[in-house]
Design a protein around this motif. Structure first.
Motif, PDB file in Angstrom:
ATOM      1  N   LEU A   1       0.817  -1.211   0.000  1.00  0.00           N
ATOM      2  CA  LEU A   1       0.000   0.000   0.000  1.00  0.00           C
ATOM      3  C   LEU A   1       0.855   1.268   0.000  1.00  0.00           C
ATOM      4  O   LEU A   1       0.381   2.329  -0.388  1.00  0.00           O
ATOM      5  CB  LEU A   1      -0.928   0.021   1.216  1.00  0.00           C
ATOM      6  CG  LEU A   1      -1.973  -1.087   1.275  1.00  0.00           C
ATOM      7  CD1 LEU A   1      -2.740  -1.014   2.575  1.00  0.00           C
ATOM      8  CD2 LEU A   1      -2.919  -0.989   0.088  1.00  0.00           C
ATOM      9  N   ALA A   2       2.119   1.154   0.419  1.00  0.00           N
ATOM     10  CA  ALA A   2       2.999   2.325   0.505  1.00  0.00           C
ATOM     11  C   ALA A   2       4.154   2.260  -0.486  1.00  0.00           C
ATOM     12  O   ALA A   2       5.138   2.962  -0.329  1.00  0.00           O
ATOM     13  CB  ALA A   2       3.531   2.450   1.927  1.00  0.00           C
ATOM     14  N   GLU A   3       4.031   1.445  -1.531  1.00  0.00           N
ATOM     15  CA  GLU A   3       5.137   1.291  -2.478  1.00  0.00           C
ATOM     16  C   GLU A   3       5.338   2.493  -3.397  1.00  0.00           C
ATOM     17  O   GLU A   3       6.440   2.763  -3.816  1.00  0.00           O
ATOM     18  CB  GLU A   3       4.943   0.031  -3.317  1.00  0.00           C
ATOM     19  CG  GLU A   3       5.252  -1.228  -2.548  1.00  0.00           C
ATOM     20  CD  GLU A   3       5.068  -2.470  -3.389  1.00  0.00           C
ATOM     21  OE1 GLU A   3       4.508  -2.378  -4.511  1.00  0.00           O
ATOM     22  OE2 GLU A   3       5.462  -3.535  -2.916  1.00  0.00           O
ATOM     23  N   ALA A   4       4.313   3.222  -3.723  1.00  0.00           N
ATOM     24  CA  ALA A   4       4.428   4.299  -4.710  1.00  0.00           C
ATOM     25  C   ALA A   4       4.278   5.677  -4.069  1.00  0.00           C
ATOM     26  O   ALA A   4       3.619   6.554  -4.612  1.00  0.00           O
ATOM     27  CB  ALA A   4       3.393   4.107  -5.812  1.00  0.00           C
ATOM     28  N   LEU A   5       4.908   5.883  -2.930  1.00  0.00           N
ATOM     29  CA  LEU A   5       4.808   7.178  -2.263  1.00  0.00           C
ATOM     30  C   LEU A   5       5.624   8.229  -2.994  1.00  0.00           C
ATOM     31  O   LEU A   5       6.671   7.929  -3.572  1.00  0.00           O
ATOM     32  CB  LEU A   5       5.320   7.071  -0.823  1.00  0.00           C
ATOM     33  CG  LEU A   5       4.582   6.120   0.110  1.00  0.00           C
ATOM     34  CD1 LEU A   5       5.233   6.115   1.479  1.00  0.00           C
ATOM     35  CD2 LEU A   5       3.117   6.487   0.207  1.00  0.00           C
ATOM     36  N   SER A   6       5.165   9.458  -2.928  1.00  0.00           N
ATOM     37  CA  SER A   6       5.927  10.559  -3.513  1.00  0.00           C
ATOM     38  C   SER A   6       7.216  10.757  -2.709  1.00  0.00           C
ATOM     39  O   SER A   6       7.322  10.317  -1.559  1.00  0.00           O
ATOM     40  CB  SER A   6       5.112  11.849  -3.476  1.00  0.00           C
ATOM     41  OG  SER A   6       4.989  12.302  -2.135  1.00  0.00           O
ATOM     42  N   ASP A   7       8.174  11.417  -3.314  1.00  0.00           N
ATOM     43  CA  ASP A   7       9.420  11.730  -2.606  1.00  0.00           C
ATOM     44  C   ASP A   7       9.139  12.563  -1.361  1.00  0.00           C
ATOM     45  O   ASP A   7       9.787  12.383  -0.325  1.00  0.00           O
ATOM     46  CB  ASP A   7      10.395  12.475  -3.519  1.00  0.00           C
ATOM     47  CG  ASP A   7      10.962  11.595  -4.624  1.00  0.00           C
ATOM     48  OD1 ASP A   7      10.876  10.353  -4.510  1.00  0.00           O
ATOM     49  OD2 ASP A   7      11.485  12.162  -5.603  1.00  0.00           O
ATOM     50  N   GLU A   8       8.168  13.468  -1.456  1.00  0.00           N
ATOM     51  CA  GLU A   8       7.844  14.342  -0.338  1.00  0.00           C
ATOM     52  C   GLU A   8       7.338  13.554   0.874  1.00  0.00           C
ATOM     53  O   GLU A   8       7.725  13.816   2.004  1.00  0.00           O
ATOM     54  CB  GLU A   8       6.799  15.393  -0.745  1.00  0.00           C
ATOM     55  CG  GLU A   8       7.317  16.407  -1.735  1.00  0.00           C
ATOM     56  CD  GLU A   8       7.320  15.897  -3.183  1.00  0.00           C
ATOM     57  OE1 GLU A   8       6.680  14.862  -3.480  1.00  0.00           O
ATOM     58  OE2 GLU A   8       7.979  16.541  -4.007  1.00  0.00           O
ATOM     59  N   LEU A   9       6.469  12.587   0.638  1.00  0.00           N
ATOM     60  CA  LEU A   9       5.971  11.772   1.753  1.00  0.00           C
ATOM     61  C   LEU A   9       7.028  10.767   2.191  1.00  0.00           C
ATOM     62  O   LEU A   9       7.206  10.534   3.384  1.00  0.00           O
ATOM     63  CB  LEU A   9       4.665  11.070   1.384  1.00  0.00           C
ATOM     64  CG  LEU A   9       3.971  10.310   2.523  1.00  0.00           C
ATOM     65  CD1 LEU A   9       3.720  11.212   3.724  1.00  0.00           C
ATOM     66  CD2 LEU A   9       2.663   9.702   2.026  1.00  0.00           C
ATOM     67  N   GLU A  10       7.741  10.195   1.263  1.00  0.00           N
ATOM     68  CA  GLU A  10       8.788   9.217   1.599  1.00  0.00           C
ATOM     69  C   GLU A  10       9.855   9.842   2.508  1.00  0.00           C
ATOM     70  O   GLU A  10      10.372   9.171   3.411  1.00  0.00           O
ATOM     71  CB  GLU A  10       9.430   8.667   0.322  1.00  0.00           C
ATOM     72  CG  GLU A  10      10.354   7.493   0.553  1.00  0.00           C
ATOM     73  CD  GLU A  10       9.669   6.254   1.102  1.00  0.00           C
ATOM     74  OE1 GLU A  10      10.184   5.691   2.095  1.00  0.00           O
ATOM     75  OE2 GLU A  10       8.622   5.848   0.563  1.00  0.00           O
TER      76      GLU A  10
ATOM     77  N   ASP B   1      -2.698  15.478   1.669  1.00  0.00           N
ATOM     78  CA  ASP B   1      -3.653  14.821   0.769  1.00  0.00           C
ATOM     79  C   ASP B   1      -3.188  13.409   0.438  1.00  0.00           C
ATOM     80  O   ASP B   1      -3.986  12.468   0.413  1.00  0.00           O
ATOM     81  CB  ASP B   1      -3.838  15.623  -0.514  1.00  0.00           C
ATOM     82  CG  ASP B   1      -4.605  16.917  -0.311  1.00  0.00           C
ATOM     83  OD1 ASP B   1      -5.221  17.096   0.766  1.00  0.00           O
ATOM     84  OD2 ASP B   1      -4.575  17.761  -1.228  1.00  0.00           O
ATOM     85  N   GLU B   2      -1.904  13.250   0.171  1.00  0.00           N
ATOM     86  CA  GLU B   2      -1.368  11.920  -0.132  1.00  0.00           C
ATOM     87  C   GLU B   2      -1.457  11.007   1.092  1.00  0.00           C
ATOM     88  O   GLU B   2      -1.787   9.826   0.979  1.00  0.00           O
ATOM     89  CB  GLU B   2       0.077  12.023  -0.620  1.00  0.00           C
ATOM     90  CG  GLU B   2       0.649  10.690  -1.022  1.00  0.00           C
ATOM     91  CD  GLU B   2       2.081  10.763  -1.512  1.00  0.00           C
ATOM     92  OE1 GLU B   2       2.602   9.696  -1.891  1.00  0.00           O
ATOM     93  OE2 GLU B   2       2.683  11.855  -1.517  1.00  0.00           O
ATOM     94  N   LEU B   3      -1.162  11.554   2.277  1.00  0.00           N
ATOM     95  CA  LEU B   3      -1.276  10.767   3.504  1.00  0.00           C
ATOM     96  C   LEU B   3      -2.724  10.348   3.742  1.00  0.00           C
ATOM     97  O   LEU B   3      -2.988   9.221   4.176  1.00  0.00           O
ATOM     98  CB  LEU B   3      -0.734  11.564   4.691  1.00  0.00           C
ATOM     99  CG  LEU B   3      -0.705  10.829   6.020  1.00  0.00           C
ATOM    100  CD1 LEU B   3       0.231   9.625   5.968  1.00  0.00           C
ATOM    101  CD2 LEU B   3      -0.284  11.786   7.138  1.00  0.00           C
ATOM    102  N   ALA B   4      -3.665  11.225   3.435  1.00  0.00           N
ATOM    103  CA  ALA B   4      -5.086  10.884   3.570  1.00  0.00           C
ATOM    104  C   ALA B   4      -5.454   9.736   2.637  1.00  0.00           C
ATOM    105  O   ALA B   4      -6.177   8.812   3.026  1.00  0.00           O
ATOM    106  CB  ALA B   4      -5.952  12.106   3.287  1.00  0.00           C
ATOM    107  N   ALA B   5      -4.957   9.771   1.413  1.00  0.00           N
ATOM    108  CA  ALA B   5      -5.238   8.687   0.455  1.00  0.00           C
ATOM    109  C   ALA B   5      -4.618   7.375   0.937  1.00  0.00           C
ATOM    110  O   ALA B   5      -5.238   6.315   0.825  1.00  0.00           O
ATOM    111  CB  ALA B   5      -4.707   9.061  -0.931  1.00  0.00           C
TER     112      ALA B   5
END
Length: 116
Positions: free
Chosen positions: A71-80, A100-104
């Motif tokens: 579920l967390a394989e395609a995180l953006s660089d910002e969230l990673e 927004d990405e964390l909410a998704a």
């Protein structure tokens, strides 16, 4: 309200938004704990998430990512960049796109927990 308090409140609201029907075990200033209603291997309610204010940041944990790492394989660089270990994300400031990405991600985790 300090920046850290604002970050905690935003992350708390995000976690609670995805916690309908789950067990909010603790909700006090600087500390939110949400458990599932599904028992874990020890027969205790499983972990869904926590939001914890630390000295200089706020930690957002999604323990089900241990069981569902895809579920967390395609995180953006910002969230990673905010990721610590497999299930924790640390925040010092509010960044709408990252939230927004964390909410998704939290929504995907909730769907996985509900499907378990």
């Amino acid at each position: 309200m300090s920046e850290r308090e604002a970050v905690f409140e935003a992350l708390r609201a995000l976690m609670l938004h995805h916690s309908d029907g789950l067990d909010v075990r603790r909700d006090q200033p600087g500390d939110l704990v949400v458990r599932t209603r599904q028992p874990d291997a020890k027969g205790q309610p499983g972990w869904f998430g926590t939001v914890t204010a630390r000295k200089s940041y706020v930690a957002f944990h999604l323990p089900p990512l241990y069981d569902h790492p895809a579920l967390a394989e395609a995180l953006s660089d910002e969230l990673e960049r905010r990721r610590q270990g497999k299930t924790c994300f640390n925040f010092k400031a509010l960044e709408p796109a990252v939230l927004d990405e964390l909410a998704a991600l939290t929504e995907r985790v909730r769907a996985a927990v509900d499907g378990a």
